[in-house]
Design a protein around this motif. Sequence first.
Motif, PDB file in Angstrom:
ATOM      1  N   VAL A  19      -3.778   1.903   5.415  1.00 17.70           N
ATOM      2  CA  VAL A  19      -2.974   3.034   5.884  1.00 17.70           C
ATOM      3  C   VAL A  19      -1.730   3.185   5.016  1.00 17.70           C
ATOM      4  CG1 VAL A  19      -3.760   2.885   8.283  1.00 17.70           C
ATOM      5  CG2 VAL A  19      -1.705   1.657   7.586  1.00 17.70           C
ATOM      6  N   ASP A  20      -1.241   4.412   4.982  1.00 19.75           N
ATOM      7  CA  ASP A  20       0.012   4.686   4.288  1.00 19.75           C
ATOM      8  C   ASP A  20       0.869   5.669   5.069  1.00 19.75           C
ATOM      9  OD1 ASP A  20      -1.356   7.045   3.963  1.00 19.75           O
ATOM     10  OD2 ASP A  20      -1.417   6.958   1.770  1.00 19.75           O
ATOM     11  N   GLY A  21       0.428   5.996   6.288  1.00 21.93           N
ATOM     12  CA  GLY A  21       1.160   6.947   7.113  1.00 21.93           C
ATOM     13  C   GLY A  21       0.700   8.375   6.934  1.00 21.93           C
ATOM     14  N   SER A  22      -0.164   8.630   5.952  1.00 21.39           N
ATOM     15  CA  SER A  22      -0.650   9.991   5.710  1.00 21.39           C
ATOM     16  C   SER A  22      -1.581  10.435   6.829  1.00 21.39           C
ATOM     17  CB  SER A  22      -1.385  10.075   4.372  1.00 21.39           C
ATOM     18  OG  SER A  22      -2.570   9.305   4.428  1.00 21.39           O
ATOM     19  N   VAL A  43     -10.988  -4.518  14.002  1.00 24.51           N
ATOM     20  CA  VAL A  43     -10.254  -3.664  13.074  1.00 24.51           C
ATOM     21  C   VAL A  43      -9.023  -4.386  12.549  1.00 24.51           C
ATOM     22  CG1 VAL A  43      -8.941  -1.506  12.867  1.00 24.51           C
ATOM     23  CG2 VAL A  43     -11.086  -1.558  14.189  1.00 24.51           C
ATOM     24  N   THR A  44      -8.892  -4.384  11.226  1.00 22.20           N
ATOM     25  CA  THR A  44      -7.678  -4.874  10.585  1.00 22.20           C
ATOM     26  C   THR A  44      -7.056  -3.703   9.843  1.00 22.20           C
ATOM     27  OG1 THR A  44      -8.550  -7.103  10.297  1.00 22.20           O
ATOM     28  CG2 THR A  44      -6.713  -6.471   8.875  1.00 22.20           C
ATOM     29  N   VAL A  45      -5.826  -3.391  10.189  1.00 21.97           N
ATOM     30  CA  VAL A  45      -5.076  -2.326   9.531  1.00 21.97           C
ATOM     31  C   VAL A  45      -4.273  -2.986   8.417  1.00 21.97           C
ATOM     32  CG1 VAL A  45      -3.355  -0.519   9.847  1.00 21.97           C
ATOM     33  CG2 VAL A  45      -4.977  -1.040  11.693  1.00 21.97           C
ATOM     34  N   PHE A  46      -4.315  -2.389   7.236  1.00 21.05           N
ATOM     35  CA  PHE A  46      -3.701  -2.993   6.060  1.00 21.05           C
ATOM     36  C   PHE A  46      -2.767  -1.995   5.392  1.00 21.05           C
ATOM     37  CE2 PHE A  46      -4.011  -4.177   1.460  1.00 21.05           C
ATOM     38  CZ  PHE A  46      -3.368  -5.397   1.561  1.00 21.05           C
ATOM     39  N   TYR A  47      -1.524  -2.411   5.218  1.00 20.21           N
ATOM     40  CA  TYR A  47      -0.537  -1.586   4.531  1.00 20.21           C
ATOM     41  C   TYR A  47      -0.087  -2.315   3.275  1.00 20.21           C
ATOM     42  CZ  TYR A  47       3.810   1.064   3.757  1.00 20.21           C
ATOM     43  OH  TYR A  47       4.824   1.810   3.214  1.00 20.21           O
ATOM     44  N   ALA A  48      -0.550  -1.825   2.132  1.00 16.46           N
ATOM     45  CA  ALA A  48      -0.102  -2.357   0.841  1.00 16.46           C
ATOM     46  C   ALA A  48       1.079  -1.498   0.431  1.00 16.46           C
ATOM     47  CB  ALA A  48      -1.220  -2.266  -0.196  1.00 16.46           C
ATOM     48  N   CYS A  49       2.248  -2.091   0.425  1.00  9.01           N
ATOM     49  CA  CYS A  49       3.446  -1.265   0.267  1.00  9.01           C
ATOM     50  C   CYS A  49       4.162  -1.483  -1.049  1.00  9.01           C
ATOM     51  CB  CYS A  49       4.401  -1.480   1.427  1.00  9.01           C
ATOM     52  SG  CYS A  49       4.815  -3.182   1.792  1.00  9.01           S
ATOM     53  N   ASP A  50       4.572  -0.344  -1.581  1.00  7.75           N
ATOM     54  CA  ASP A  50       5.488  -0.395  -2.711  1.00  7.75           C
ATOM     55  C   ASP A  50       6.892  -0.042  -2.221  1.00  7.75           C
ATOM     56  OD1 ASP A  50       4.711   2.180  -2.180  1.00  7.75           O
ATOM     57  OD2 ASP A  50       3.955   2.597  -4.176  1.00  7.75           O
ATOM     58  N   ARG A  51       6.967   0.600  -1.059  1.00  8.22           N
ATOM     59  CA  ARG A  51       8.250   0.858  -0.387  1.00  8.22           C
ATOM     60  C   ARG A  51       8.205   0.139   0.962  1.00  8.22           C
ATOM     61  NH1 ARG A  51       6.279   5.873  -1.093  1.00  8.22           N
ATOM     62  NH2 ARG A  51       6.344   6.157   1.157  1.00  8.22           N
ATOM     63  N   CYS A  52       8.433  -1.137   0.937  1.00  5.51           N
ATOM     64  CA  CYS A  52       8.211  -1.950   2.137  1.00  5.51           C
ATOM     65  C   CYS A  52       9.251  -1.747   3.226  1.00  5.51           C
ATOM     66  CB  CYS A  52       8.085  -3.416   1.758  1.00  5.51           C
ATOM     67  SG  CYS A  52       6.535  -3.713   0.874  1.00  5.51           S
ATOM     68  N   GLU A  53      10.284  -0.961   2.962  1.00  9.17           N
ATOM     69  CA  GLU A  53      11.222  -0.657   4.036  1.00  9.17           C
ATOM     70  C   GLU A  53      10.553   0.237   5.093  1.00  9.17           C
ATOM     71  OE1 GLU A  53      11.936   2.299   0.686  1.00  9.17           O
ATOM     72  OE2 GLU A  53      11.906   0.120   0.811  1.00  9.17           O
ATOM     73  N   ASP A  54       9.386   0.801   4.760  1.00  4.37           N
ATOM     74  CA  ASP A  54       8.625   1.640   5.692  1.00  4.37           C
ATOM     75  C   ASP A  54       7.709   0.833   6.607  1.00  4.37           C
ATOM     76  OD1 ASP A  54       9.761   3.694   4.262  1.00  4.37           O
ATOM     77  OD2 ASP A  54       7.926   4.238   3.192  1.00  4.37           O
ATOM     78  N   LYS A  55       7.652  -0.462   6.410  1.00  4.75           N
ATOM     79  CA  LYS A  55       6.685  -1.314   7.111  1.00  4.75           C
ATOM     80  C   LYS A  55       6.694  -1.131   8.628  1.00  4.75           C
ATOM     81  CE  LYS A  55       6.533  -5.251   5.102  1.00  4.75           C
ATOM     82  NZ  LYS A  55       6.719  -6.626   4.661  1.00  4.75           N
TER      83      LYS A  55
END
Length: 135
Positions: A19-22, A43-55
């Motif tokens: 996920v990326d919030g889109s 289900v495993t939700v995975f957020y690979a972040c480059d802007r991790c302040e959005d976590k």
Amino acid sequence: MGSPTYTVSMWFRRILVPVDGSESSMRALELAVDFSLRYGSRVTVFYACDRCEDKEAIRKLVENKIDNKIGFEFNTTDVPRDSSISNEIIKILSEGVFDAVIMGARGNTTNSDINTGSNALSIVVNAPVTVIVVR
């Protein structure tokens, strides 16, 4: 007609949902929730972040979308400079824990002319598991 088979449940025992919030990643999450309810998928939700302040904002979005319908794992990773979001997703899929990935066709790109984003294309081409791309 014979009794129903549950072959599909074997194909989708463990699902990764990047996920990326889109909007399209949230639709992918909806489909994963439906699979979980119908077939017992984990289900495993995975957020690979480059802007991790959005976590935390992403986690809240996910929790609101799932709305306590299923249990799920939420994992994040910081994308190293020498990697990419798609590489991090492929790395997780290559560990052999997941049977499938369900993901949005495009993320938060500003170019609305693009139907399928570069991360989705990379996962489709390189993932060692079944990929469902949601538009």
